[in-house]
Enzyme design. Sequence first.
Site: not given
Length: 315
Positions: A132, A135-136
């Site tokens: 992701c 997300c990261d």
Amino acid sequence: MYKSIIIGTGPAGLTAAIYLARANMNPLVIEGPQPGGQLTTTTEVENFPGFVDGIMGPELMDQMRKQAERFGAEFRSGWVTKADLSERPFKLTVEGIGELVTETVIISTGASAKYLGIPGETENVGRGLSTCATCDGFFFRNKKIIVVGGGDSALEEANFLTRFGSEVRLVHRRDELRASKIMQDRARSNEKIKWSLNYTPVAVESGPMGVTGLRVLNNATGQEEVFETDGLFVAIGHTPNTKFLDGQIATNEVGYIQVNPGTSETNIPGVFACGDVQDDKYRQAITSAGSGCMAALDCERFIEHNELKVAEPQK
């Protein structure tokens, strides 16, 4: 007979449990083999509102679970192997438990990221390996990043990651991409993206601090080499976890559950869906949690107008 059974315990399922429990509906939550969903494989979550310094993914899920339990939600571990949704009350067969009967069902079984299945991959999830980018990506500022994949999602993630990384290398096992032309044109015009087509990933290289490189096979020469990297993003798609439904619920062509726009309602009255199992676009913890709230409210209102009466036992 339960008023509602929630299948799945990611942000969507746990939020639905919190809302239904607070409404005194005593929901039963069925936990699968990975309670808490994909967030339990995430190290630090920095984009979930309310946590100034971030929070570890497993801790966030644990807190949400305890909050649901505090209001009366019941949790049981098991794997739903069969669902009979042909009529109400619905019947669920759960491995290790047996048959359960419920007035309504909330499906929040999520979608599983597809992995490459190569050595060094599984043990480095959360240690430099992610599925992701939104997300990261933030954790890889000014670092080398590799994205594996050749579809629209891979190119979209590669473009997004150029906001953070010093360079982003796209690795694909074929010499042609599957992505749409507009996505290819957009990526090709991004000078920070390096192209490594016709390379097959062989293994993830790592050290004490996590991912250090991706070992690949040059399909043209048959030689192996290592691309050094600080972050590896696998973007080869997701598989919605809907096999147990055996085609009873309407899905799109990829397999994600279809809900009526602006609701969590499926094609079967009394069956609702929330989280990544019905979302192939956003796939964020906060949007999953929001859809869990919607499912709980839709479920509560449905029961108010369609409550089943349980027959009194014969004396």
